[in-house]
Design a protein around this motif. Structure first.
Motif, short mmCIF file in Angstrom:
data_model
loop_
_atom_site.label_atom_id
_atom_site.label_comp_id
_atom_site.label_asym_id
_atom_site.label_seq_id
_atom_site.Cartn_x
_atom_site.Cartn_y
_atom_site.Cartn_z
N ILE A 129 0.86 -1.19 0.00
CA ILE A 129 0.00 0.00 0.00
C ILE A 129 0.90 1.23 0.00
O ILE A 129 1.49 1.56 1.00
CB ILE A 129 -0.90 0.08 1.24
N ALA A 130 1.03 1.91 -1.07
CA ALA A 130 0.53 1.62 -2.39
C ALA A 130 1.71 1.84 -3.36
O ALA A 130 2.65 2.55 -3.06
CB ALA A 130 -0.63 2.55 -2.75
N ALA A 146 -2.84 -0.23 -5.16
CA ALA A 146 -2.84 -0.78 -3.81
C ALA A 146 -3.13 -2.28 -3.90
O ALA A 146 -4.14 -2.69 -4.49
CB ALA A 146 -3.89 -0.10 -2.95
#
Length: 210
Positions: A129-130, A146
């Motif tokens: 993420i991300a 993500a």
């Protein structure tokens, strides 16, 4: 999902050096680091379950996620996918793009895609993420991917809302991630046939020194 404070103004993107980009657009190109709606609603926030689903197994969806290059910008600006889920990268422009995700925990790739080419199909094997995405041809093009281990996630749009459906009863840690404002966590307990309302609030000051 709300922004408590004044959002920084989006800036115009100058695409004059690439006629194919300006020709493909119906309106001005603007930066998308902070996109808000009515009442400070905040878009492009990834909301996901960080903990509480241990012991469950979630096979990757058979349908692919999609990120499209149109008007020399990525659509959507933030895309969420599950581990192992395919991502179709589509070029709808009449110019060549060069798609270049820059992960920390996954394998990096960098591929050119001319006009009319078949979609580039990729997937990721580790949660992250991300992942920032850029185009090596057009430096203003930016997006994020993500990668989540389960399907309990959503990316907010201009209304700032999210709905994590079908969670079994339990206690969960929810995380909201924004590219400029970082992350925020909340714990929520959900009973049988119960729904809960959770609001995340980001403050512009949180981006200081980012």
């Amino acid at each position: 999902m709300k922004l408590d404070g004044t959002a920084p103004k989006s800036k115009n993107i100058n695409m004059a050096a690439e006629p194919a980009c300006t020709k493909a657009r119906t309106g001005p190109a603007m930066t998308e680091e902070v996109v808000t709606g009515d009442g400070g609603a905040l878009a492009n926030v990834v909301v996901y379950v960080k903990s509480g689903l241990d012991g469950y197994s979630f096979p990757a969806p058979s349908t692919a996620a999609k990120i499209e290059q149109q008007g020399c910008q990525y659509h959507p600006h933030v895309v969420g996918v599950q581990l192992g889920q395919n991502i179709d990268v589509v070029n709808s422009d009449q110019t060549t793009h060069n798609i270049h995700p820059i992960p920390k925990d996954n394998r990096e790739w960098n591929e050119s895609q001319p006009p009319g080419a078949t979609p580039i199909e990729k997937s990721f094997t580790r949660e992250e993420i991300a992942i920032p995405v850029k185009c090596n041809v057009h430096p203003w093009m930016k997006a994020y991917m993500a990668v989540l281990p389960n399907p309990a996630f959503q990316v907010t749009d201009k209304d700032g809302k999210f709905d994590l459906k079908n969670l079994p009863p339990g206690t969960y840690t929810l995380v909201a991630w924004h590219e400029l404002y970082g992350t925020s966590e909340q714990t929520v307990t959900v009973g049988p046939k119960e729904s809960k309302t959770v609001t995340f609030t980001f403050k512009p000051a949180a981006a200081a020194g980012d």
